[in-house]
Design an enzyme around this catalytic site. Structure first.
Site, mmCIF file in Angstrom:
data_model
loop_
_atom_site.group_PDB
_atom_site.id
_atom_site.type_symbol
_atom_site.label_atom_id
_atom_site.label_comp_id
_atom_site.label_asym_id
_atom_site.label_seq_id
_atom_site.Cartn_x
_atom_site.Cartn_y
_atom_site.Cartn_z
ATOM 1 N N PRO A 86 1.156 4.089 -15.750
ATOM 2 C CA PRO A 86 0.608 3.512 -14.517
ATOM 3 C C PRO A 86 -0.717 4.169 -14.145
ATOM 4 C CG PRO A 86 2.923 4.130 -14.259
ATOM 5 C CD PRO A 86 2.460 4.721 -15.549
ATOM 6 N N PRO A 87 -1.492 3.536 -13.280
ATOM 7 C CA PRO A 87 -2.773 4.132 -12.856
ATOM 8 C C PRO A 87 -2.563 5.466 -12.148
ATOM 9 C CG PRO A 87 -2.651 1.805 -12.233
ATOM 10 C CD PRO A 87 -1.288 2.189 -12.714
ATOM 11 N N THR A 135 -1.847 8.451 -13.430
ATOM 12 C CA THR A 135 -0.847 9.387 -13.953
ATOM 13 C C THR A 135 -1.452 10.476 -14.834
ATOM 14 O OG1 THR A 135 -0.413 7.742 -15.684
ATOM 15 C CG2 THR A 135 1.109 7.808 -13.831
ATOM 16 N N GLY A 136 -2.747 10.430 -15.101
ATOM 17 C CA GLY A 136 -3.398 11.515 -15.834
ATOM 18 C C GLY A 136 -3.738 11.198 -17.269
ATOM 19 N N THR A 141 -6.582 9.831 -18.540
ATOM 20 C CA THR A 141 -7.949 10.283 -18.828
ATOM 21 C C THR A 141 -8.025 11.801 -18.832
ATOM 22 O OG1 THR A 141 -8.810 8.285 -17.771
ATOM 23 C CG2 THR A 141 -10.350 10.095 -18.106
ATOM 24 N N HIS A 167 17.404 -1.353 16.034
ATOM 25 C CA HIS A 167 17.154 -1.730 14.638
ATOM 26 C C HIS A 167 17.073 -0.479 13.753
ATOM 27 C CE1 HIS A 167 15.353 -4.428 11.498
ATOM 28 N NE2 HIS A 167 14.857 -3.262 11.085
ATOM 29 N N GLU A 168 16.261 0.492 14.160
ATOM 30 C CA GLU A 168 16.085 1.698 13.345
ATOM 31 C C GLU A 168 17.343 2.554 13.345
ATOM 32 O OE1 GLU A 168 13.652 1.786 11.454
ATOM 33 O OE2 GLU A 168 12.445 0.241 12.418
ATOM 34 N N HIS A 188 19.759 1.270 10.702
ATOM 35 C CA HIS A 188 19.418 1.786 9.362
ATOM 36 C C HIS A 188 19.969 3.197 9.178
ATOM 37 C CE1 HIS A 188 16.957 -1.502 8.053
ATOM 38 N NE2 HIS A 188 16.039 -1.344 9.005
#
EC number: 3.4.24.-
Length: 619
Positions: free
Chosen positions: A225-226, A228-229, A231, A447-448, A451
């Protein structure tokens, strides 16, 4: 306007000023010369002065005129009025001679009579000096020079354009001879580092492998993925091996001119072979390495395919003695051409995943070296808050936390600065100025709380540590969890996650006997979760079947991999899973109705509750 254009304009005006100064210089001295005082006199007066030996020198001009100056010394002048301009304006006398022969005889007569030897000369041309020339034509000359500069610059630009046409096929790769980045600078990625260390060993001592009959790998493909190291890991390879490192992007091969891409590939590998052992790193190789179109579709990118073909032949045409290794990085492995992925070109495929908990801590330690932070900082707690964050994300979190601490006028960065930065990154900026009605605020609190209660009670839900009804980003409230690190997820775990997400809507319905639009994000997530259970992982009554396309090449296909009847079954299974978990959430909240009321009212008053606030109540 860029810096180069400003510099050119500045240089041009400097040249203009220089020519103006020269012109003014010549004009000034010629002006001084022409401002000398000229007095018209008579021939009798001239001979009277000549007889008294007061004439310094006279000149006969064009046999018609005589010009002379007096032999007066500075002592004869008025010392009070003598200055620089007085010296510049020395008088010059002129008169017409008439007959030249008669004038010469008269001069000879006076020489014998008064025994004098006057200094004189004949000039049969007009007195015209360099100063006169610049005075008369200097302005026009300056205009010509300025025009010449403009024309010359235009020709030079045309010349550079023509040179560009010849250089357009040359490689755009940047060459680095020395690189200070080593594997010590790459935190985490222990598996990829071990695998890629062999490439460094190949470059340092190739004979160690070739003497046993082994061949040097021609390339390694870094996939992940972009951020992640990928380069950084390639730079570390060059830094460890201390060899020339050619770096460029896949898009650097692409140009509007036909044949340029293939030419640049050829030039790149030619230079790399000359400087071998060396490394070529192509970032975002999917720009030129996409799978070629099998059918001849009009409008297809033939130029990109030509570039890819040249890259394939160059990589496969390596000699085993060149010691040139190609590293490439991409996050679109699924779209690459099969010919590019085969052994003999990219012999090794190295997958770089998002960092684990331990790797996130190691990455944070690297980035914290440049930051002043408190010794009491809890790296383990912070690292648990950022699952799925890449190395680039963690670097950004560390930097933003330092900036936040500076805005708060702190001496050192603390854990709270990191947590607030993470909240801002995930949820958005806190909106303290937004006005929420009392009844809406109470609904958000329930609501919270719904959860939080369900995630606390059921077995496989992530542990909640904070709930808030402070608006942040696009959300009006949030429940923050400490995610559990998992490599695989079971059916029960996925159902528990769906049940937790439905806890907010279930709490609203239980208390207010109706539903609201506040559960949009929850519904979106549970729908995707249920779809993945049915369509991809085979976790439904549909059976052990998956319609997941790992290649990603059929994303734009108009045909489905299953029939309409199967599609109806999939919809029913998704709906069934969601209904079961919603019913389950309602039952849990009914059993804990008093706790729901108590915690929601407490959250309504305080706006933020931490784990310590509801742990004793829920336990």
């Amino acid at each position: 306007m860029d810096k180069q254009s400003k510099f050119r304009i500045k240089t041009f005006f400097k040249k203009i000023i220089f020519f103006l100064i020269i012109f003014c210089f010549f004009y000034f001295f010629n002006f001084i010369k022409k401002t000398k005082k000229i007095t018209h006199t008579t021939q009798d007066k001239f001979f009277e002065l000549l007889s008294k030996n007061k004439i310094n020198k006279f000149i006969v001009l064009n046999k018609k005129k005589v010009s002379f100056t007096l032999n007066e010394k500075k002592s004869h002048l008025d010392s009070n009025n003598y200055n620089f301009f007085s010296k510049l304006h020395l008088s010059r006398y002129e008169f017409e001679i008439g007959d030249l022969q008669l004038f010469q005889k008269k001069i000879d007569f006076y020489k014998e009579l008064y025994e004098i030897n006057p200094n004189f000369e004949f000039k049969n041309y007009k007195i015209y000096t360099v100063l006169n020339f610049f005075y008369d034509y200097g302005f026009f000359l300056m205009i010509i020079i300025i025009c010449w500069i403009f024309i010359f610059r235009k020709i030079a630009s045309r010349s550079s354009e023509s040179e560009f046409k010849f250089k357009i096929g040359k490689s755009k790769a940047k060459l680095y001879y020395y690189n200070n980045i080593t594997f010590k600078d790459v935190a985490g990625l222990e598996g990829p580092k071990e695998e890629i260390k062999e490439i460094v060993d190949f470059l340092k001592s190739p004979n160690k492998y070739t003497k046993l009959g082994g061949k040097i790998p021609k390339g390694a493909l870094l996939i992940g993925p972009p951020g992640t190291g990928k380069t950084l890991l390639a730079k570390a390879v060059a830094g460890e091996a201390q060899v020339p490192f050619f770096s460029l992007s896949g898009s650097d091969f692409v140009e509007m001119f036909v044949g340029v891409g293939a030419s640049r590939v050829r030039d790149l590998f030619y230079i790399a072979k000359l400087k071998s052992p060396s490394i070529i790193f192509i970032d975002e190789i999917d720009a030129i390495g996409r799978a070629r179109i099998k059918n001849n579709i009009p409008g297809g990118n033939d130029e990109r395919e030509n570039t890819l073909n040249k890259l394939l032949t160059e990589m496969d045409g390596f000699s085993t003695k060149t010691n040139v290794i190609v590293l490439a990085a991409t996050n679109r492995y699924d779209v690459l051409d099969d010919a590019l992925l085969r052994s003999g070109r990219f012999d090794r495929t190295i997958f770089i995943d998002l960092p684990s908990l331990k790797e996130r801590k190691d990455i944070m330690k690297v980035h914290l070296k440049k930051i002043k932070f408190s010794k009491s900082i809890d790296l383990d707690f912070i690292s648990r808050q950022i699952p799925g964050f890449s190395g680039a994300d963690i670097s950004n979190i560390c930097n933003e936390a330092a900036l936040l601490a500076a805005r708060r006028n702190k001496v050192k960065v603390e854990t709270k600065d990191f947590i607030d930065t993470i909240y801002r990154r995930i949820g958005g900026i806190e909106k303290k100025n937004i006005l929420i009605k009392k009844n809406e605020k109470k609904r958000i609190a329930y609501h919270e709380t719904g959860h939080a209660i369900i995630s606390w009670i059921i077995e496989y839900a992530h542990s909640v540590f904070q709930i808030t009804i402070t608006p942040r980003g696009q959300s009006l409230g949030a429940a923050w969890y400490i995610p559990e690190e998992r490599q695989i997820t079971t059916e029960d775990q996925m159902k528990d996650e769906i049940c937790t997400l439905l806890g907010g809507r279930a709490a609203e319905y239980l208390i207010f006997n109706n539903k609201s639009t506040g559960a949009l994000n929850d519904l979106e997530r549970i729908t995707k979760q249920a779809q993945s259970m049915v369509k991809f992982f085979g976790l439904s009554s549909l059976g052990n079947i998956s319609y997941f396309d790992s290649t990603g090449r059929n994303d734009f296909s108009l045909e489905k991999a299953y029939s309409e009847k199967t599609s109806e079954i999939i919809d029913k299974e998704i709906n069934k899973i969601i209904k079961e978990q919603y019913k389950r959430a309602l039952e849990i909240l009914k059993k804990n109705y008093d706790k729901l009321i108590f915690l929601a009212e407490k959250l309504f008053k305080k706006e933020v509750l931490f784990k310590e606030d509801f742990a004793s109540i829920l336990d």
